[in-house]
Scaffold this motif. Structure first.
Motif, PDB file in Angstrom:
ATOM      1  N   TRP A   1      54.536-155.605 -12.243  1.00  0.00           N
ATOM      2  CA  TRP A   1      54.322-154.647 -11.522  1.00  0.00           C
ATOM      3  C   TRP A   1      55.502-154.345 -10.619  1.00  0.00           C
ATOM      4  O   TRP A   1      55.732-155.253  -9.796  1.00  0.00           O
ATOM      5  N   ALA A   2      56.156-153.240 -10.535  1.00  0.00           N
ATOM      6  CA  ALA A   2      57.464-152.850  -9.405  1.00  0.00           C
ATOM      7  C   ALA A   2      56.860-151.615  -8.959  1.00  0.00           C
ATOM      8  O   ALA A   2      56.491-150.857  -9.487  1.00  0.00           O
TER       9      ALA A   2
ATOM     10  N   ALA B   1      69.800-156.544  -5.347  1.00  0.00           N
ATOM     11  CA  ALA B   1      68.724-156.989  -5.730  1.00  0.00           C
ATOM     12  C   ALA B   1      67.948-157.290  -4.431  1.00  0.00           C
ATOM     13  O   ALA B   1      68.197-157.785  -3.399  1.00  0.00           O
ATOM     14  N   PHE B   2      66.530-156.591  -4.470  1.00  0.00           N
ATOM     15  CA  PHE B   2      65.801-156.721  -3.379  1.00  0.00           C
ATOM     16  C   PHE B   2      64.413-157.861  -3.538  1.00  0.00           C
ATOM     17  O   PHE B   2      64.254-158.402  -2.712  1.00  0.00           O
ATOM     18  N   ALA B   3      64.127-157.996  -4.741  1.00  0.00           N
ATOM     19  CA  ALA B   3      63.041-159.062  -5.057  1.00  0.00           C
ATOM     20  C   ALA B   3      63.104-159.646  -6.478  1.00  0.00           C
ATOM     21  O   ALA B   3      63.682-158.935  -7.469  1.00  0.00           O
ATOM     22  N   PHE B   4      62.433-160.929  -6.651  1.00  0.00           N
ATOM     23  CA  PHE B   4      62.576-161.353  -7.731  1.00  0.00           C
ATOM     24  C   PHE B   4      61.051-161.774  -8.144  1.00  0.00           C
ATOM     25  O   PHE B   4      60.410-162.352  -7.326  1.00  0.00           O
ATOM     26  N   ALA B   5      60.872-162.095  -9.470  1.00  0.00           N
ATOM     27  CA  ALA B   5      59.646-162.619  -9.915  1.00  0.00           C
ATOM     28  C   ALA B   5      59.755-163.424 -11.327  1.00  0.00           C
ATOM     29  O   ALA B   5      60.317-162.867 -12.131  1.00  0.00           O
ATOM     30  N   GLU B   6      59.070-164.294 -11.448  1.00  0.00           N
ATOM     31  CA  GLU B   6      59.161-165.024 -12.867  1.00  0.00           C
ATOM     32  C   GLU B   6      57.847-164.886 -13.559  1.00  0.00           C
ATOM     33  O   GLU B   6      56.768-164.924 -12.884  1.00  0.00           O
ATOM     34  N   ASP B   7      57.645-164.539 -14.794  1.00  0.00           N
ATOM     35  CA  ASP B   7      56.503-164.252 -15.656  1.00  0.00           C
ATOM     36  C   ASP B   7      56.343-165.752 -16.366  1.00  0.00           C
ATOM     37  O   ASP B   7      57.087-166.684 -16.222  1.00  0.00           O
ATOM     38  N   ARG B   8      55.143-165.783 -16.965  1.00  0.00           N
ATOM     39  CA  ARG B   8      54.742-166.893 -17.584  1.00  0.00           C
ATOM     40  C   ARG B   8      55.594-167.420 -18.881  1.00  0.00           C
ATOM     41  O   ARG B   8      55.753-168.600 -19.162  1.00  0.00           O
TER      42      ARG B   8
ATOM     43  N   LEU C   1      64.315-151.649 -12.733  1.00  0.00           N
ATOM     44  CA  LEU C   1      63.894-152.974 -12.780  1.00  0.00           C
ATOM     45  C   LEU C   1      64.492-153.572 -14.135  1.00  0.00           C
ATOM     46  O   LEU C   1      65.041-153.054 -15.272  1.00  0.00           O
ATOM     47  N   HIS C   2      64.969-154.768 -13.893  1.00  0.00           N
ATOM     48  CA  HIS C   2      65.772-155.674 -14.847  1.00  0.00           C
ATOM     49  C   HIS C   2      65.074-156.743 -15.307  1.00  0.00           C
ATOM     50  O   HIS C   2      64.345-157.539 -14.347  1.00  0.00           O
ATOM     51  N   ARG C   3      65.229-157.478 -16.665  1.00  0.00           N
ATOM     52  CA  ARG C   3      64.684-158.521 -16.868  1.00  0.00           C
ATOM     53  C   ARG C   3      65.632-159.348 -17.392  1.00  0.00           C
ATOM     54  O   ARG C   3      66.540-158.878 -18.182  1.00  0.00           O
ATOM     55  N   LEU C   4      65.609-160.713 -17.265  1.00  0.00           N
ATOM     56  CA  LEU C   4      66.887-161.711 -17.396  1.00  0.00           C
ATOM     57  C   LEU C   4      65.702-162.803 -18.358  1.00  0.00           C
ATOM     58  O   LEU C   4      64.900-163.276 -18.196  1.00  0.00           O
ATOM     59  N   ASP C   5      66.434-162.985 -19.566  1.00  0.00           N
ATOM     60  CA  ASP C   5      65.702-163.908 -20.300  1.00  0.00           C
ATOM     61  C   ASP C   5      66.875-164.700 -21.193  1.00  0.00           C
ATOM     62  O   ASP C   5      68.115-164.542 -20.698  1.00  0.00           O
ATOM     63  N   ALA C   6      66.778-165.311 -22.390  1.00  0.00           N
ATOM     64  CA  ALA C   6      67.573-166.230 -22.894  1.00  0.00           C
ATOM     65  C   ALA C   6      68.885-165.313 -23.590  1.00  0.00           C
ATOM     66  O   ALA C   6      69.875-165.871 -23.635  1.00  0.00           O
ATOM     67  N   THR C   7      68.262-164.090 -23.744  1.00  0.00           N
ATOM     68  CA  THR C   7      69.479-162.916 -24.303  1.00  0.00           C
ATOM     69  C   THR C   7      70.540-162.403 -23.340  1.00  0.00           C
ATOM     70  O   THR C   7      71.427-161.900 -23.655  1.00  0.00           O
ATOM     71  N   GLY C   8      69.922-162.579 -22.130  1.00  0.00           N
ATOM     72  CA  GLY C   8      70.770-161.996 -21.030  1.00  0.00           C
ATOM     73  C   GLY C   8      69.806-160.865 -20.199  1.00  0.00           C
ATOM     74  O   GLY C   8      68.476-160.816 -20.299  1.00  0.00           O
ATOM     75  N   PHE C   9      70.498-160.127 -19.521  1.00  0.00           N
ATOM     76  CA  PHE C   9      70.022-158.936 -18.521  1.00  0.00           C
ATOM     77  C   PHE C   9      69.799-157.603 -19.440  1.00  0.00           C
ATOM     78  O   PHE C   9      70.390-157.347 -20.290  1.00  0.00           O
ATOM     79  N   ARG C  10      68.397-156.989 -19.220  1.00  0.00           N
ATOM     80  CA  ARG C  10      67.979-155.791 -19.860  1.00  0.00           C
ATOM     81  C   ARG C  10      67.351-154.983 -18.656  1.00  0.00           C
ATOM     82  O   ARG C  10      66.738-155.562 -17.853  1.00  0.00           O
ATOM     83  N   LEU C  11      68.007-153.818 -18.788  1.00  0.00           N
ATOM     84  CA  LEU C  11      67.333-152.940 -18.008  1.00  0.00           C
ATOM     85  C   LEU C  11      66.082-152.087 -18.576  1.00  0.00           C
ATOM     86  O   LEU C  11      66.095-151.671 -19.712  1.00  0.00           O
ATOM     87  N   VAL C  12      64.983-152.301 -17.855  1.00  0.00           N
ATOM     88  CA  VAL C  12      63.601-152.158 -18.286  1.00  0.00           C
ATOM     89  C   VAL C  12      63.309-150.601 -17.894  1.00  0.00           C
ATOM     90  O   VAL C  12      62.658-149.747 -18.468  1.00  0.00           O
TER      91      VAL C  12
ATOM     92  N   ALA D   1      61.719-151.782  -5.001  1.00  0.00           N
ATOM     93  CA  ALA D   1      62.145-152.543  -4.059  1.00  0.00           C
ATOM     94  C   ALA D   1      61.350-153.846  -4.059  1.00  0.00           C
ATOM     95  O   ALA D   1      61.517-154.752  -3.465  1.00  0.00           O
ATOM     96  N   ALA D   2      60.271-154.078  -5.022  1.00  0.00           N
ATOM     97  CA  ALA D   2      59.402-155.254  -5.126  1.00  0.00           C
ATOM     98  C   ALA D   2      59.049-155.182  -6.627  1.00  0.00           C
ATOM     99  O   ALA D   2      58.956-154.276  -7.271  1.00  0.00           O
ATOM    100  N   VAL D   3      58.541-156.507  -6.764  1.00  0.00           N
ATOM    101  CA  VAL D   3      58.054-157.046  -8.182  1.00  0.00           C
ATOM    102  C   VAL D   3      57.135-158.186  -7.944  1.00  0.00           C
ATOM    103  O   VAL D   3      57.520-159.107  -7.199  1.00  0.00           O
ATOM    104  N   ALA D   4      56.173-157.937  -8.727  1.00  0.00           N
ATOM    105  CA  ALA D   4      54.821-159.022  -8.931  1.00  0.00           C
ATOM    106  C   ALA D   4      54.548-159.172 -10.424  1.00  0.00           C
ATOM    107  O   ALA D   4      54.576-158.245 -11.023  1.00  0.00           O
ATOM    108  N   VAL D   5      53.924-160.426 -10.732  1.00  0.00           N
ATOM    109  CA  VAL D   5      53.216-160.532 -12.009  1.00  0.00           C
ATOM    110  C   VAL D   5      51.964-160.756 -11.730  1.00  0.00           C
ATOM    111  O   VAL D   5      51.770-161.684 -10.860  1.00  0.00           O
TER     112      VAL D   5
END
Length: 83
Positions: A48-49, A1-8, A20-31, A37-41
């Motif tokens: 944005w990645a 992993a290169f970068a992490f960001a947390e959304d609202r 780009l992957h998303r981790l939530d209460a249900t687990g990891f999901r490939l988006v 290499a970079a991600v921001a909200v």
């Protein structure tokens, strides 16, 4: 992993060479399988990645792939930030 960001909503977004992957209460999901290499909200909550192939924008349930032009493919995107 290169970068992490947390959304609202408290979901963790992970930028990696595998995409780009998303981790939530249900687990990891490939988006997106596009290597990033970079991600921001941003202020609107869009995610944005960035990588050599271009940008990935996640806005709600919509995922948009924005292709890079030749100049961007020759550069390395290492950081994104919301303005």
């Amino acid at each position: 992993a290169f970068a992490f960001a947390e959304d609202r909503e408290g979901r963790l977004w992970v930028a990696s060479d595998a995409g780009l992957h998303r981790l939530d209460a249900t687990g990891f999901r490939l988006v997106s399988e596009r290597p990033v290499a970079a991600v921001a909200v941003d202020g609107d909550g869009s995610v944005w990645a960035a990588g050599r192939e271009g940008l990935v924008r996640v806005q709600g349930a919509d995922v948009a792939l924005l292709d890079a032009d030749e100049r961007m493919r020759q550069a390395a995107v290492l950081v994104t930030d919301a303005d």
